[in-house]
Design a protein around this motif. Structure first.
Motif, PDB file in Angstrom:
ATOM      1  N   MET A 159       0.831  -1.193   0.000  1.00  0.00           N
ATOM      2  CA  MET A 159       0.000   0.000   0.000  1.00  0.00           C
ATOM      3  C   MET A 159       0.878   1.260   0.000  1.00  0.00           C
ATOM      4  N   GLU A 160       0.444   2.251  -0.726  1.00  0.00           N
ATOM      5  CA  GLU A 160       1.245   3.472  -0.883  1.00  0.00           C
ATOM      6  C   GLU A 160       0.637   4.611  -0.073  1.00  0.00           C
ATOM      7  N   PHE A 161       1.476   5.319   0.664  1.00  0.00           N
ATOM      8  CA  PHE A 161       1.030   6.522   1.377  1.00  0.00           C
ATOM      9  C   PHE A 161       1.838   7.706   0.857  1.00  0.00           C
ATOM     10  N   ASP A 162       1.162   8.761   0.447  1.00  0.00           N
ATOM     11  CA  ASP A 162       1.833  10.015   0.108  1.00  0.00           C
ATOM     12  C   ASP A 162       1.418  11.048   1.138  1.00  0.00           C
ATOM     13  N   VAL A 163       2.392  11.512   1.926  1.00  0.00           N
ATOM     14  CA  VAL A 163       2.102  12.454   3.005  1.00  0.00           C
ATOM     15  C   VAL A 163       2.603  13.832   2.592  1.00  0.00           C
TER      16      VAL A 163
END
Ligand code: ADE
Length: 240
Positions: free
Chosen positions: A1-5
């Motif tokens: 899963m990808e998180f862009d913060v």
């Protein structure tokens, strides 16, 4: 899963992301967290990300241009991607929301600072607003780490144990039963005999009842929202 913060304080993130279960999940490519500095998307001499509010009053407001540009540059035109704004005005984060968000392959998370956001960010950019509780923090960075942590541990394989998060407090709508480990007796306080009995049917029943009892004592509100069996209801009735 990808998180862009998206944040003004990217330095907050590495130490936590390089620790323990989250570190291992990243190393195994089960999750990928990219932290983007909103300030990199400013073009003025002073790299301004906030400004005074129209109409006066105290505090500063986060400007729309850098946040729109950061999101649009990094995410492109990916459809159906949740763009989450962390704010005390959002829906309150809980285990169900964590479960729901864990179903997406990618999430964008915007952390605020200052008094607030230009309303056009809310109206025309974000798709969801989340609060981690009814209190106000100085920014969305800790809430972002909380979301990432709670969501990551729900993903298959992130926790070493294959039963993983199934029995967690909240996952089954009840607080978790009490745990004991060696030694069997510590300072005169004993482990309940049943846990040493090896009778797994009895242990399961005892654990279920303890979970019900704990929830009844500490969080009776949770019982209203949980599916209970006839045996559960009978047990709870016997405790009243
Ligand atoms: N930013 C400041 N306070 C917050 C909260 N309670 N939840 C999410 N983001 C926040």
């Amino acid at each position: 899963m990808e998180f862009d913060v998206f944040t003004l304080l990217p330095e907050v993130f590495p130490s936590y992301l390089e620790t323990s279960i989250i570190k291992r999940a990243r190393e195994r490519n089960l999750i990928n967290v990219r932290v983007h500095n909103i300030r990199d998307y400013t073009h003025d001499k002073h790299h301004m990300t906030d400004d005074t509010p129209y109409g006066g009053g105290g505090g500063m407001v986060m400007k729309p241009e850098p946040i729109f540009e950061a999101i649009e540059t990094v995410l492109g035109a990916e459809p159906n991607l949740p763009i989450i704004l962390l704010t005390p005005q959002g829906r309150v984060f809980d285990q169900n929301v964590a479960q729901e968000l864990s179903q997406h392959p990618r999430l964008a998370i915007i952390c605020g600072r200052y008094e607030g956001f230009d309303e056009r960010i809310r109206e025309h950019l974000v798709t969801d607003e989340i609060s981690i509780g009814d209190y106000v923090l100085t920014g969305g960075e800790l809430p972002a780490l909380i979301l990432i942590d709670a969501i990551a541990r729900l993903l298959p394989e992130v926790l070493g144990d294959p039963t993983g998060a199934q029995d967690d407090s909240h996952a089954m709508g009840l607080l978790e039963y009490p745990h004991y480990t060696r030694p069997p007796e510590f300072r005169g306080w004993k482990t309940p005999d049943i846990l040493l009995s090896g009778d797994h049917a009895k242990i399961d029943k005892w654990r279920r009842e303890q979970a019900l009892l704990r929830t009844l004592k500490k969080r009776p509100d949770m019982l209203e929202k949980t599916e209970l069996s006839k045996a559960d209801l009978k047990f709870l009735e016997s405790q009243k």
